[in-house]
Design an enzyme around this catalytic site. Structure first.
Site, PDB file in Angstrom:
ATOM      1  CD  GLU A 171      -0.824   0.781   3.623  1.00  0.00           C
ATOM      2  OE1 GLU A 171      -1.261   1.896   3.335  1.00  0.00           O
ATOM      3  OE2 GLU A 171      -0.846   0.297   4.770  1.00  0.00           O
ATOM      4  CE  LYS A 199      -2.950   1.462  11.646  1.00  0.00           C
ATOM      5  NZ  LYS A 199      -3.421   2.460  10.726  1.00  0.00           N
TER       6      LYS A 199
HETATM    7  N1  PSU Z   1      -0.569   0.734   8.933  1.00  0.00           N
HETATM    8  C1  PSU Z   1       0.533   1.467   9.237  1.00  0.00           C
HETATM    9  N2  PSU Z   1       0.513   2.782   8.892  1.00  0.00           N
HETATM   10  C2  PSU Z   1      -0.532   3.346   8.200  1.00  0.00           C
HETATM   11  C3  PSU Z   1      -1.687   2.563   7.885  1.00  0.00           C
HETATM   12  C4  PSU Z   1      -1.636   1.253   8.282  1.00  0.00           C
HETATM   13  O1  PSU Z   1       1.476   0.958   9.819  1.00  0.00           O
HETATM   14  O2  PSU Z   1      -0.459   4.517   7.856  1.00  0.00           O
HETATM   15  C5  PSU Z   1      -2.850   3.126   7.083  1.00  0.00           C
HETATM   16  C6  PSU Z   1      -3.359   2.030   6.146  1.00  0.00           C
HETATM   17  O3  PSU Z   1      -3.327   2.529   4.842  1.00  0.00           O
HETATM   18  C7  PSU Z   1      -4.765   1.742   6.594  1.00  0.00           C
HETATM   19  C8  PSU Z   1      -5.179   3.120   7.061  1.00  0.00           C
HETATM   20  O4  PSU Z   1      -5.548   1.228   5.561  1.00  0.00           O
HETATM   21  O5  PSU Z   1      -4.014   3.550   7.786  1.00  0.00           O
HETATM   22  C9  PSU Z   1      -6.428   3.071   7.888  1.00  0.00           C
HETATM   23  O6  PSU Z   1      -6.984   4.349   7.924  1.00  0.00           O
HETATM   24  P1  PSU Z   1      -8.510   4.557   8.395  1.00  0.00           P
HETATM   25  O7  PSU Z   1      -8.516   4.211   9.869  1.00  0.00           O
HETATM   26  O8  PSU Z   1      -8.805   6.016   8.159  1.00  0.00           O
HETATM   27  O9  PSU Z   1      -9.361   3.639   7.567  1.00  0.00           O
END
Ligand code: PSU
Ligand code: MN
Length: 301
Positions: free
Chosen positions: A24, A158
């Site tokens: 990603e 996370k």
């Molecule tokens: N994992 C990481 N760092 C990130 C993300 C995931 O270690 O920046 C990102 C991923 O792209 C994940 C997004 O899909 O954060 C989730 O964001 P949200 O909670 O707005 O869906």
């Protein structure tokens, strides 16, 4: 028609049935600070190659979905200021506007699937935010996993999230969550949690067998393969929790919500931990890329 631009290297790998690992780009543009983000993005690609697979970093550039960004494109994503965070719902607008976007796990999954990729690696998937039972802030990553048949290698979700409710939603969505050499759901920065997992995998071959069989179930979507952060880089849960509480309070005081929340919390943690969480994040990203390559290779043979 999706404006897919598959790089020649990735295209050749897909045509010959060679292993490919999708990566990603939100983590590059919004999840890690510059200039470290560039080193990490390139290192993850190198790790995938060293494992015998072809990396396919996915992003939207000038309204085109690029599957297999080249080094120059990754450099651009790591430095440019106008790169939007693009999840499933943002994709059409960014394409129509011929803009640049870094894809989240959700958007990366849907683009990788359109290209025919079966395995992806990331740090942690999005999930149910703490307080999500009232805010309804639940990452679109969980919905995408429900419907898109790709195995995502990650270190859980996370720990800024509500991990228990995240697992509940994955269960509701029919998404298997398998521990890779672990019996509990990893808490991203920490290797373990008090949340047991029903499925445990001991090798890439076992993972490949599970992916193949799950894929044969009518209507099957994706799968989470949870690989804990490397021991030497993991941080005890108690220590991280103090920083998370502070970061969450700061986010609330600053009125941060929606798609801004995850990037805000990640950078607050890096600051509060004097860089410790960043080192863990980097180490687990590279290790997940390594495991994803192993699994993609097993799946291709
Ligand atoms: N994992 C990481 N760092 C990130 C993300 C995931 O270690 O920046 C990102 C991923 O792209 C994940 C997004 O899909 O954060 C989730 O964001 P949200 O909670 O707005 O869906
Ligand atoms: Mn959200």
């Amino acid at each position: 028609m999706l404006p897919l631009e598959i790089s020649p290297v990735v295209q050749r790998a897909l045509e010959t049935g060679a292993p490919v690992v999708a990566l990603e780009s939100t983590v590059i543009a919004h999840g890690l600070p510059a200039p470290r983000n560039l080193d990490v993005a390139l290192a993850c690609e190198a790790v995938v190659r060293a494992g015998g697979a072809t990396p396919a970093t996915i992003a939207v550039l000038n309204g085109h979905i690029v599957v297999g960004c080249d080094t120059g494109q990754i450099e651009y994503l790591a430095q440019a200021s106008g790169v939007e965070k693009v999840s499933r719902r943002d994709l059409a607008a960014v394409i129509v506007g011929a803009r640049d976007g870094a894809t989240t796990v959700a958007a990366t999954l849907l683009c990788a699937n359109a290209a025919g990729i079966k395995v992806m690696a990331t740090g942690g998937i999005g999930g149910v935010h703490r307080g999500g039972e009232t805010t309804l802030d639940i990452s679109a990553d969980l919905q995408e996993l429900a419907q898109t048949p790709i195995a995502v290698v990650c270190s859980g979700a996370k720990s800024i999230l509500d991990l228990s409710r995240t697992l509940e939603v994955l269960e509701t969505n029919g998404v298997p969550v398998a521990g890779y050499g672990t019996s509990t759901f990893p808490a991203f920065y920490s290797r373990t949690s008090d949340l047991p997992l029903d499925i445990q995998l001991g090798s890439a071959n076992e993972a490949a067998a599970l992916i193949r069989t799950h894929g044969a179930i009518p209507g099957a979507g994706g799968m989470v393969i949870a690989n804990p952060a490397p021991s030497e880089n993991a941080i005890p849960a108690g220590e991280v929790e103090t920083w998370i509480k502070t970061a969450l309070n700061e986010a609330e005081a600053a009125g941060i919500h929606g798609k801004e929340l995850t990037p805000y919390l990640l950078s607050a943690l890096t600051r509060l931990s004097a860089g410790a969480t960043l080192e863990t994040n980097v180490a687990l990203l590279e290790d997940n890329a390594r495991v994803a390559a192993e699994i993609a290779v097993a799946l291709a043979t």
